[in-house]
Design a protein around this motif. Structure first.
Motif, PDB file in Angstrom:
ATOM      1  N   ILE A 122      -2.932  -0.104 -11.573  1.00  0.00           N
ATOM      2  CA  ILE A 122      -3.038  -1.351 -10.812  1.00  0.00           C
ATOM      3  C   ILE A 122      -2.851  -1.034  -9.343  1.00  0.00           C
ATOM      4  O   ILE A 122      -1.899  -0.332  -8.972  1.00  0.00           O
ATOM      5  CB  ILE A 122      -1.978  -2.380 -11.258  1.00  0.00           C
ATOM      6  CG1 ILE A 122      -2.064  -2.610 -12.776  1.00  0.00           C
ATOM      7  CG2 ILE A 122      -2.136  -3.691 -10.505  1.00  0.00           C
ATOM      8  CD1 ILE A 122      -1.051  -1.844 -13.580  1.00  0.00           C
ATOM      9  N   GLU A 123      -3.758  -1.538  -8.506  1.00  0.00           N
ATOM     10  CA  GLU A 123      -3.659  -1.357  -7.059  1.00  0.00           C
ATOM     11  C   GLU A 123      -3.117  -2.649  -6.448  1.00  0.00           C
ATOM     12  O   GLU A 123      -3.760  -3.694  -6.527  1.00  0.00           O
ATOM     13  CB  GLU A 123      -5.031  -1.029  -6.466  1.00  0.00           C
ATOM     14  CG  GLU A 123      -5.622   0.268  -6.989  1.00  0.00           C
ATOM     15  CD  GLU A 123      -7.013   0.544  -6.433  1.00  0.00           C
ATOM     16  OE1 GLU A 123      -7.406  -0.156  -5.459  1.00  0.00           O
ATOM     17  OE2 GLU A 123      -7.701   1.431  -6.962  1.00  0.00           O
ATOM     18  N   VAL A 124      -1.937  -2.547  -5.857  1.00  0.00           N
ATOM     19  CA  VAL A 124      -1.267  -3.729  -5.308  1.00  0.00           C
ATOM     20  C   VAL A 124      -1.104  -3.559  -3.802  1.00  0.00           C
ATOM     21  O   VAL A 124      -0.324  -2.708  -3.350  1.00  0.00           O
ATOM     22  CB  VAL A 124       0.118  -3.934  -5.949  1.00  0.00           C
ATOM     23  CG1 VAL A 124       0.737  -5.242  -5.457  1.00  0.00           C
ATOM     24  CG2 VAL A 124       0.024  -3.920  -7.463  1.00  0.00           C
ATOM     25  N   PRO A 125      -1.827  -4.344  -2.988  1.00  0.00           N
ATOM     26  CA  PRO A 125      -1.626  -4.255  -1.531  1.00  0.00           C
ATOM     27  C   PRO A 125      -0.190  -4.620  -1.151  1.00  0.00           C
ATOM     28  O   PRO A 125       0.372  -5.583  -1.679  1.00  0.00           O
ATOM     29  CB  PRO A 125      -2.618  -5.304  -0.990  1.00  0.00           C
ATOM     30  CG  PRO A 125      -3.652  -5.450  -2.064  1.00  0.00           C
ATOM     31  CD  PRO A 125      -2.904  -5.277  -3.355  1.00  0.00           C
ATOM     32  N   LEU A 126       0.381  -3.843  -0.267  1.00  0.00           N
ATOM     33  CA  LEU A 126       1.726  -4.155   0.228  1.00  0.00           C
ATOM     34  C   LEU A 126       1.654  -5.339   1.187  1.00  0.00           C
ATOM     35  O   LEU A 126       0.706  -5.455   1.978  1.00  0.00           O
ATOM     36  CB  LEU A 126       2.330  -2.944   0.927  1.00  0.00           C
ATOM     37  CG  LEU A 126       2.657  -1.750   0.025  1.00  0.00           C
ATOM     38  CD1 LEU A 126       3.021  -0.537   0.868  1.00  0.00           C
ATOM     39  CD2 LEU A 126       3.786  -2.098  -0.930  1.00  0.00           C
ATOM     40  N   PRO A 127       2.611  -6.254   1.140  1.00  0.00           N
ATOM     41  CA  PRO A 127       2.587  -7.411   2.049  1.00  0.00           C
ATOM     42  C   PRO A 127       2.581  -6.979   3.511  1.00  0.00           C
ATOM     43  O   PRO A 127       3.264  -6.020   3.894  1.00  0.00           O
ATOM     44  CB  PRO A 127       3.882  -8.152   1.693  1.00  0.00           C
ATOM     45  CG  PRO A 127       4.210  -7.724   0.307  1.00  0.00           C
ATOM     46  CD  PRO A 127       3.749  -6.302   0.208  1.00  0.00           C
ATOM     47  N   LYS A 128       1.812  -7.699   4.322  1.00  0.00           N
ATOM     48  CA  LYS A 128       1.766  -7.410   5.748  1.00  0.00           C
ATOM     49  C   LYS A 128       2.989  -7.983   6.442  1.00  0.00           C
ATOM     50  O   LYS A 128       3.579  -8.973   5.990  1.00  0.00           O
ATOM     51  CB  LYS A 128       0.479  -7.990   6.343  1.00  0.00           C
ATOM     52  CG  LYS A 128      -0.789  -7.385   5.760  1.00  0.00           C
ATOM     53  CD  LYS A 128      -2.044  -8.049   6.328  1.00  0.00           C
ATOM     54  CE  LYS A 128      -3.302  -7.472   5.707  1.00  0.00           C
ATOM     55  NZ  LYS A 128      -4.531  -8.142   6.202  1.00  0.00           N
ATOM     56  N   LYS A 129       3.362  -7.377   7.564  1.00  0.00           N
ATOM     57  CA  LYS A 129       4.607  -7.748   8.245  1.00  0.00           C
ATOM     58  C   LYS A 129       4.591  -9.164   8.793  1.00  0.00           C
ATOM     59  O   LYS A 129       5.643  -9.798   8.935  1.00  0.00           O
ATOM     60  CB  LYS A 129       4.901  -6.745   9.360  1.00  0.00           C
ATOM     61  CG  LYS A 129       5.269  -5.356   8.852  1.00  0.00           C
ATOM     62  CD  LYS A 129       5.619  -4.415   9.995  1.00  0.00           C
ATOM     63  CE  LYS A 129       6.005  -3.040   9.468  1.00  0.00           C
ATOM     64  NZ  LYS A 129       6.353  -2.085  10.566  1.00  0.00           N
ATOM     65  N   ASP A 130       3.411  -9.686   9.148  1.00  0.00           N
ATOM     66  CA  ASP A 130       3.362 -11.029   9.715  1.00  0.00           C
ATOM     67  C   ASP A 130       3.134 -12.104   8.653  1.00  0.00           C
ATOM     68  O   ASP A 130       2.830 -13.254   8.973  1.00  0.00           O
ATOM     69  CB  ASP A 130       2.290 -11.127  10.801  1.00  0.00           C
ATOM     70  CG  ASP A 130       0.929 -10.638  10.338  1.00  0.00           C
ATOM     71  OD1 ASP A 130       0.848 -10.063   9.240  1.00  0.00           O
ATOM     72  OD2 ASP A 130      -0.052 -10.829  11.083  1.00  0.00           O
ATOM     73  N   VAL A 156       2.058   5.659  -3.226  1.00  0.00           N
ATOM     74  CA  VAL A 156       1.850   4.754  -2.094  1.00  0.00           C
ATOM     75  C   VAL A 156       0.736   5.362  -1.253  1.00  0.00           C
ATOM     76  O   VAL A 156       0.852   6.488  -0.779  1.00  0.00           O
ATOM     77  CB  VAL A 156       3.127   4.591  -1.245  1.00  0.00           C
ATOM     78  CG1 VAL A 156       2.867   3.630  -0.083  1.00  0.00           C
ATOM     79  CG2 VAL A 156       4.282   4.104  -2.093  1.00  0.00           C
ATOM     80  N   GLN A 157      -0.360   4.600  -1.100  1.00  0.00           N
ATOM     81  CA  GLN A 157      -1.495   5.127  -0.344  1.00  0.00           C
ATOM     82  C   GLN A 157      -2.223   3.985   0.355  1.00  0.00           C
ATOM     83  O   GLN A 157      -2.498   2.950  -0.253  1.00  0.00           O
ATOM     84  CB  GLN A 157      -2.460   5.871  -1.259  1.00  0.00           C
ATOM     85  CG  GLN A 157      -2.888   5.110  -2.497  1.00  0.00           C
ATOM     86  CD  GLN A 157      -3.843   5.881  -3.383  1.00  0.00           C
ATOM     87  OE1 GLN A 157      -4.959   5.441  -3.586  1.00  0.00           O
ATOM     88  NE2 GLN A 157      -3.415   7.017  -3.894  1.00  0.00           N
ATOM     89  N   ASN A 158      -2.494   4.170   1.650  1.00  0.00           N
ATOM     90  CA  ASN A 158      -3.263   3.197   2.434  1.00  0.00           C
ATOM     91  C   ASN A 158      -2.707   1.776   2.312  1.00  0.00           C
ATOM     92  O   ASN A 158      -3.426   0.824   2.022  1.00  0.00           O
ATOM     93  CB  ASN A 158      -4.733   3.213   2.001  1.00  0.00           C
ATOM     94  CG  ASN A 158      -5.368   4.575   2.207  1.00  0.00           C
ATOM     95  OD1 ASN A 158      -5.058   5.275   3.172  1.00  0.00           O
ATOM     96  ND2 ASN A 158      -6.242   4.959   1.298  1.00  0.00           N
ATOM     97  N   ASN A 159      -1.389   1.655   2.519  1.00  0.00           N
ATOM     98  CA  ASN A 159      -0.726   0.339   2.501  1.00  0.00           C
ATOM     99  C   ASN A 159      -0.863  -0.386   1.172  1.00  0.00           C
ATOM    100  O   ASN A 159      -0.925  -1.622   1.123  1.00  0.00           O
ATOM    101  CB  ASN A 159      -1.263  -0.546   3.636  1.00  0.00           C
ATOM    102  CG  ASN A 159      -0.940   0.011   4.996  1.00  0.00           C
ATOM    103  OD1 ASN A 159       0.184   0.453   5.246  1.00  0.00           O
ATOM    104  ND2 ASN A 159      -1.925   0.017   5.882  1.00  0.00           N
ATOM    105  N   LYS A 160      -0.920   0.378   0.095  1.00  0.00           N
ATOM    106  CA  LYS A 160      -0.926  -0.254  -1.220  1.00  0.00           C
ATOM    107  C   LYS A 160      -0.158   0.619  -2.210  1.00  0.00           C
ATOM    108  O   LYS A 160       0.017   1.822  -2.006  1.00  0.00           O
ATOM    109  CB  LYS A 160      -2.354  -0.479  -1.717  1.00  0.00           C
ATOM    110  CG  LYS A 160      -3.102   0.801  -2.038  1.00  0.00           C
ATOM    111  CD  LYS A 160      -4.535   0.515  -2.480  1.00  0.00           C
ATOM    112  CE  LYS A 160      -5.298   1.820  -2.733  1.00  0.00           C
ATOM    113  NZ  LYS A 160      -6.719   1.572  -3.054  1.00  0.00           N
ATOM    114  N   LEU A 161       0.325  -0.021  -3.264  1.00  0.00           N
ATOM    115  CA  LEU A 161       0.971   0.684  -4.358  1.00  0.00           C
ATOM    116  C   LEU A 161      -0.069   0.938  -5.445  1.00  0.00           C
ATOM    117  O   LEU A 161      -0.819   0.034  -5.826  1.00  0.00           O
ATOM    118  CB  LEU A 161       2.108  -0.146  -4.948  1.00  0.00           C
ATOM    119  CG  LEU A 161       3.430  -0.206  -4.195  1.00  0.00           C
ATOM    120  CD1 LEU A 161       4.384  -1.155  -4.904  1.00  0.00           C
ATOM    121  CD2 LEU A 161       4.065   1.178  -4.096  1.00  0.00           C
ATOM    122  N   LEU A 162      -0.115   2.170  -5.934  1.00  0.00           N
ATOM    123  CA  LEU A 162      -0.949   2.495  -7.082  1.00  0.00           C
ATOM    124  C   LEU A 162      -0.004   2.743  -8.253  1.00  0.00           C
ATOM    125  O   LEU A 162       0.732   3.729  -8.273  1.00  0.00           O
ATOM    126  CB  LEU A 162      -1.809   3.724  -6.807  1.00  0.00           C
ATOM    127  CG  LEU A 162      -2.798   4.111  -7.906  1.00  0.00           C
ATOM    128  CD1 LEU A 162      -3.816   2.983  -8.131  1.00  0.00           C
ATOM    129  CD2 LEU A 162      -3.512   5.410  -7.571  1.00  0.00           C
TER     130      LEU A 162
END
Length: 470
Positions: free
Chosen positions: A343-351, A240-246
């Protein structure tokens, strides 16, 4: 210990060397034919019935994982450990779960029973609570046609967390090359070793094999070189790095499910329905994406979240958007010697809200007819941002760019009406064995009605079951 350069598999804590194997035999056939361990059964030979279930484990890892031995070739488990139902208990010393099956009348013809025992043992050996949900998931890949599931569930509940843990033997794992008839298996443990193998003729990459092993023949007329990706360390990393899953491409669906439970809980139902624990423990994220199926369950989610793929090959490394990966039916941009490394997957934002829905003829263990992922931000009943991706509507999974543009900035009710009334302008599904084009179009309209209900009611996520029970 074992002799150097000997190909072995530990079966029920005993080292068994590979010998007298003149073709690319499945693990199931090797257990039954070569080792005469007849408790493991063949039912469908396609990973659906679970009669062939066994437990596998690594040399230094005490975790036992259920897999379908009919979908795994013996070359994939060389150097590892396997536990069959014979290694669980016997008449003189049965495991408490086996005793519970007898007490609760959870077996009639008995053909499927070994598979249920294996699946139950894997649940009991895990750190999960033994409750209705975990039991249903653990046996979702096991079929019984005569006993009925109630006594099986009762048998598992009655044992609960009070059981004798299955402890696999620890050993020094080896990843030797294996020759099975005309098929050669190579087992690189890092990407550098992988590159040294790509000059071999007629090679194929293999990760979990839950799809490829159904397609390729057991007996090959020509030399067939398999490069097994499942032992490469870099491909199994999760960060987990910079609000994304690697995610390494060889991360299994089950490990992905464990990773997202606290980070992307909206994916839990979708990943559980991806397949049984036996399938999820063998199938990989990269494999699911690279099969390039038009109905891949994971691709629409990653498309909506704007995932990126890191590609590795003899020409170096490159990064591409998943939206640029697919080129046609079962086709993608990879050259012969390239793999998706991560695969780089951005984590969903809270809003934002994330909804992932899959429609299929069966709830469990079935391929999607259609799937839809919605990643959306609502402000004062106005769609501030929206990302839509779908499977089962074209020859590849699709990001619905035009529909997103037309819905963005509109009031929620107006945009939903636009999608429902004009859906034929955005998708062009075909009719096939899983559903007609008309069915897919009507189903999409239903999914947008469900989306509106979720957003109006302030529901973060709504499962298929919840919606159907409304």
């Amino acid at each position: 210990m074992h002799p150097e350069n000997t190909n072995f598999i530990y079966v029920n804590r005993e080292m068994r060397t590979l010998s007298n194997i003149d073709y690319d035999i499945t693990l199931l056939d090797w257990l039954r034919t070569n080792l005469k361990l007849k408790g493991t059964k063949e039912g469908c030979a396609e990973g659906d019935c679970g009669a062939c279930s066994v437990l596998v484990h690594d040399g230094s890892n005490s975790e036992v994982r259920p897999i379908n031995s009919c979908l795994v070739r013996v070359g994939q488990v060389v150097g590892k450990g396997v536990i069959t139902v014979e290694g669980i208990g016997n008449e003189k010393k049965p495991h408490p779960l086996q005793t519970s099956f007898i007490k609760e009348n959870a077996s009639q013809c008995g053909y499927c029973t070994p598979g249920f025992i294996i699946s139950g043992i894997s649940l009991l050996n895990s750190n999960k609570d033994v409750d209705e949900n975990s039991i249903n998931d653990s046996v979702s890949g096991n079929l019984c046609r005569c006993t009925g599931y109630s006594p099986i569930v009762k048998a598992l509940k009655s044992v609960g967390n009070n059981h004798e843990e299955i402890k696999p033997i620890q050993f020094v794992e080896q990843n030797n090359d294996v020759q099975l008839g005309l098929v050669s298996y190579h087992n690189p443990i890092n990407l550098d070793e992988l590159l040294n193998l790509t000059n071999k003729p007629n090679f194929r990459y293999l990760a979990g094999g839950t799809d490829l092993n159904l397609q390729r023949p057991i007996i090959n007329e020509d030399q067939n070189t398999i490069i097994n990706l499942s032992n490469i360390k870099e491909l199994k990393n999760i960060e987990v790095q910079n609000n994304k899953l690697l995610l390494g491409s060889a991360v299994t669906i089950e490990n992905f499910l464990v990773t997202i439970k606290d980070r992307i809980p909206e994916l839990i139902e979708l990943l559980q329905r991806f397949g049984s624990p036996q399938i999820r423990n063998q199938g990989t994220i990269g494999g699911n994406l690279c099969t390039s199926s038009p109905i891949g369950d994971i691709a629409p989610v990653f498309l909506a979240l704007n995932a990126k793929l890191n590609i590795f090959g003899s020409n170096g490394r490159k990064k591409v958007n998943l939206n640029e990966f697919y080129t046609g039916y079962r086709k993608n941009i990879l050259t012969k010697d390239e793999i998706v490394s991560s695969i780089e997957v951005p984590l969903p934002k809270k809003d934002y809200n994330l909804f992932c829905w899959k429609l299929s003829k069966r709830y469990d263990q079935d391929i999607s007819t259609i799937s839809l992922t919605v990643y959306i931000k609502i402000r004062d009943q106005i769609i501030d941002d929206i990302h839509l991706a779908a499977g089962g509507i074209a020859e590849t999974p699709k990001y619905l760019d035009n529909l997103c543009k037309d819905m963005k900035g509109q009031k929620l009710d107006k945009s939903i009406s636009l999608a429902i009334n004009n859906i034929k302008n955005y998708i062009k599904p075909i009719s096939d064995i899983r559903g007609t084009a008309d069915y897919r179009i009507e189903s999409f309209r239903g999914l947008f009605r469900r989306l509106e209900k979720c957003l109006v009611d302030g529901v973060k996520t709504m499962s298929i079951m919840d919606y159907n029970n409304e």
